[in-house]
Design an enzyme around this catalytic site. Structure first.
Site, PDB file in Angstrom:
ATOM      1  CD1 TRP A 163      -0.013  -1.525   3.075  1.00 29.41           C
ATOM      2  CD2 TRP A 163       0.591   0.609   3.320  1.00 29.41           C
ATOM      3  NE1 TRP A 163       0.772  -1.456   4.205  1.00 29.41           N
ATOM      4  CE2 TRP A 163       1.152  -0.150   4.384  1.00 29.41           C
ATOM      5  CE3 TRP A 163       0.818   1.981   3.283  1.00 29.41           C
ATOM      6  CZ2 TRP A 163       1.936   0.430   5.381  1.00 29.41           C
ATOM      7  CZ3 TRP A 163       1.604   2.559   4.264  1.00 29.41           C
ATOM      8  CH2 TRP A 163       2.151   1.785   5.301  1.00 29.41           C
ATOM      9  CG  ASN A 164       5.022   1.165   0.926  1.00 24.51           C
ATOM     10  OD1 ASN A 164       4.630   0.165   0.321  1.00 24.51           O
ATOM     11  ND2 ASN A 164       6.307   1.402   1.107  1.00 24.51           N
ATOM     12  N   GLY A 238       7.044  -6.126   0.672  1.00 21.85           N
ATOM     13  CA  GLY A 238       6.325  -5.983   1.931  1.00 21.85           C
ATOM     14  C   GLY A 238       7.206  -6.308   3.111  1.00 21.85           C
ATOM     15  CB  SER A 239       6.334  -7.233   6.550  1.00 22.17           C
ATOM     16  OG  SER A 239       5.668  -8.483   6.461  1.00 22.17           O
ATOM     17  CD  GLU A 260      12.492  -3.097  -2.195  1.00 20.29           C
ATOM     18  OE1 GLU A 260      11.602  -2.421  -1.640  1.00 20.29           O
ATOM     19  OE2 GLU A 260      13.174  -2.700  -3.146  1.00 20.29           O
ATOM     20  CG  LEU A 261      11.458  -9.108   2.245  1.00 18.58           C
ATOM     21  CD1 LEU A 261      11.973 -10.352   2.944  1.00 18.58           C
ATOM     22  CD2 LEU A 261       9.985  -9.243   1.888  1.00 18.58           C
ATOM     23  CB  CYS A 294      11.305  -0.703   1.916  1.00 12.25           C
ATOM     24  SG  CYS A 294       9.779  -1.633   2.132  1.00 12.25           S
ATOM     25  CD  GLU A 392      10.784  -1.536   7.980  1.00 12.97           C
ATOM     26  OE1 GLU A 392      11.012  -0.976   6.886  1.00 12.97           O
ATOM     27  OE2 GLU A 392      10.274  -2.670   8.080  1.00 12.97           O
TER      28      GLU A 392
END
Length: 523
Positions: A163-164, A238-239, A260-261, A294, A392
């Site tokens: 969503w970011n 995401g996470s 990609e976390l 991120c 984080e």
């Protein structure tokens, strides 16, 4: 924080627009959910949700479309990317409104997404022909062995986007998959699904055939397994926790994946840095999209000799940021997107202060501006044992630390399980590059925060450690979506003893051949 008066933003989209976008979603078999504008808390849309049957139908359609798409000449696929590039730029006001309404971010940070999609479309349109060309490496017996290496699309790629950065991370990962000959089934976050659907609509208007890029809608915990269980490749942003789950699910099926976390990214200010420049860019590097990025900076290590000057200017610039949510360029930082984000930010700051940290700027929520606004916050005196020290935050919070040498700065920067992005500031770029090479991160920017590396899309981007696996951007960002096939044609004589030749003589002959090839430095 500056909050100059400004008319309240629109917080709803025209119903015909919403309905036209939702037509691109394969959804409706599960109950709809209401999506709210983070900046105001008011409804944006009723979002249909996808059932298992919807997801099955989307993949069936995608597989049929992909078989035909793979036959389309590459130059025709490239021309669609170029038209898509032009549409995104020409219609940016419309998509910027949607991005802002769904995320709550400021327009200046929403525009970063438009720029990201444009440069990715342009790069892959220019690079795809060379990257996907058939190669003819030397065969085991030169002249007698002809080898071709071809690229075959994976099939149907699942792009699971967060969503970011809903436009950049939905479209910029789908484009190379599509130009490589794949179909894409997207699973955007519910909160920002309309942004992803706008990208699909624009691609259709640019000439992309129906069925090649579809979206299914639903929470990842509900439909994620259904999507991964049907995909030929998974691209996820995401996470780190969810990334581990996806890696296990993909591993069970022996399909490829790219992740990609998260990140706990450091910025290093060396003793010879341009302090004013570092402070100015650090504001953007820390607080872009209210820190919900991120790649954003959450830790700053400053040499003792310039610490006071840097922190003083950084604090002053941070305190001067304009907060608001208008659908224009009036404000420099917008809202957080979810209650959970403001809860996390509040908890991290309160825990740090309770354990002895000092708030130099910000440190409080701003419900007078909107339900999820939080002031950009600088903490000093953060140490081990405080939650914000290692975890984080994913919000507008950064900690500053005093160091006494490059070695100490590098050691502290590497004291993390994450390894996504970093920044080094020095007037001596050779020195800065040497320091950068010692930092354990997938990307390191010299005299920039994150945009220099991220925006250079001909170079790969991705994380180390628990920040991810695989790469986007560059050749890797396209070639991950294809399988390579080697076709070797043997001419005239077999790779075996000639008639009447003993195996022993064959072995001696080949041994001599191997030695000659080494002497000639042949691969």
């Amino acid at each position: 924080m500056t909050t100059a008066p400004h008319p309240a933003p629109a917080d709803a989209l025209p119903r015909p627009l919403v309905q036209s976008l939702l037509a691109h979603a394969v959804a409706g078999g599960a109950p709809a959910v209401e999506i709210l504008a983070p900046a105001t808390g008011r409804p944006i849309a009723e979002l249909p949700q996808s059932s298992a049957a919807d997801i099955e139908r989307a993949f069936d359609t995608a597989r049929r479309a992909q078989r035909e798409w793979a036959k389309v000449p590459l130059r025709e696929r490239i021309s669609i990317l170029r038209r898509f590039h032009d549409l995104v730029l020409a219609e940016q006001d419309a998509i910027l409104d949607i991005v802002q309404l769904e995320t709550g971010k400021s327009r200046v940070h929403a525009f970063d997404e438009v720029g990201d999609v444009a440069v990715n479309a342009r790069y892959y349109a220019a690079a795809a022909e060379k990257l996907l060309a058939t190669r003819t490496p030397r065969g085991v017996l030169p002249v007698l062995t002809r080898v071709e290496v071809r690229h075959r699309p994976k099939g149907v790629v699942a792009v699971i986007s967060p969503w970011n950065y809903p436009l950049a991370l939905a479209a910029s990962d789908a484009l190379p998959a599509l130009v490589a000959g794949n179909a894409v089934v997207a699973r955007p976050d519910n909160q920002t699904a309309l942004t992803a659907l706008w990208a699909i609509d624009a691609a259709r208007r640019a000439g992309l055939p129906a069925g090649l890029w579809q979206a299914v809608l639903g929470r990842g915990s509900v439909i994620g397994g259904e999507v991964i269980g049907r995909a030929d490749y998974v691209d996820y942003t995401g996470s780190s926790a969810t990334g581990r789950t996806i890696a296990r699910q993909a591993g069970e099926r022996l399909i490829g994946y790219s992740l990609e976390l998260g990140g706990k990214n450091p910025l290093l200010v060396l003793d010879d840095a341009d302090v004013s420049g570092a402070a100015r860019i650090a504001v953007r590097a820390c607080f872009a999209s209210a820190g919900q990025l991120c790649e954003s900076i959450e830790r700053i290590y400053v040499h003792d000799s310039v610490y006071e000057r840097f922190v003083g200017e950084f604090v002053n610039r941070t305190r001067g940021l304009r907060l608001g949510s208008a659908l224009d360029y009036s404000y420099e930082m917008g809202s957080l997107t979810f209650p959970r984000q403001i809860d996390t930010v509040t908890a991290h700051v309160e825990d740090a202060v309770a354990k002895g940290a000092t708030v130099l700027a910000g440190g409080r929520a701003r419900p007078d501006l909107g339900p999820y606004f939080y002031e950009p916050t600088i903490l000093e005196g953060v140490r081990a044992g405080m939650t914000v020290y290692r975890e984080e935050t994913f919000g507008p919070v950064v900690s500053v630390y005093r160091v006494h040498s490059d070695e100490e700065a590098v050691e502290q920067a590497n004291d993390t399980a994450y390894g996504l992005n970093a920044s080094v500031w020095s007037r001596d770029t050779a020195r800065a590059r040497a320091v950068a090479a010692r930092i354990r991160a997938g990307s390191v920017n010299v005299n920039e925060g994150f945009i220099a590396a991220w925006g250079s899309v001909a170079a790969p981007s991705g994380g180390l450690g628990i920040s991810g696996n695989g790469r986007r951007h560059g050749p890797e960002g396209l070639l991950k979506y294809v399988d390579t096939q080697t076709i070797a044609v043997q001419r005239a004589v077999p790779i075996a003893p000639l008639p009447g030749m003993s195996e022993a003589l064959w072995a001696k002959t080949m041994t001599l051949y191997f030695g000659v090839m080494k002497a000639l430095r042949q691969k």
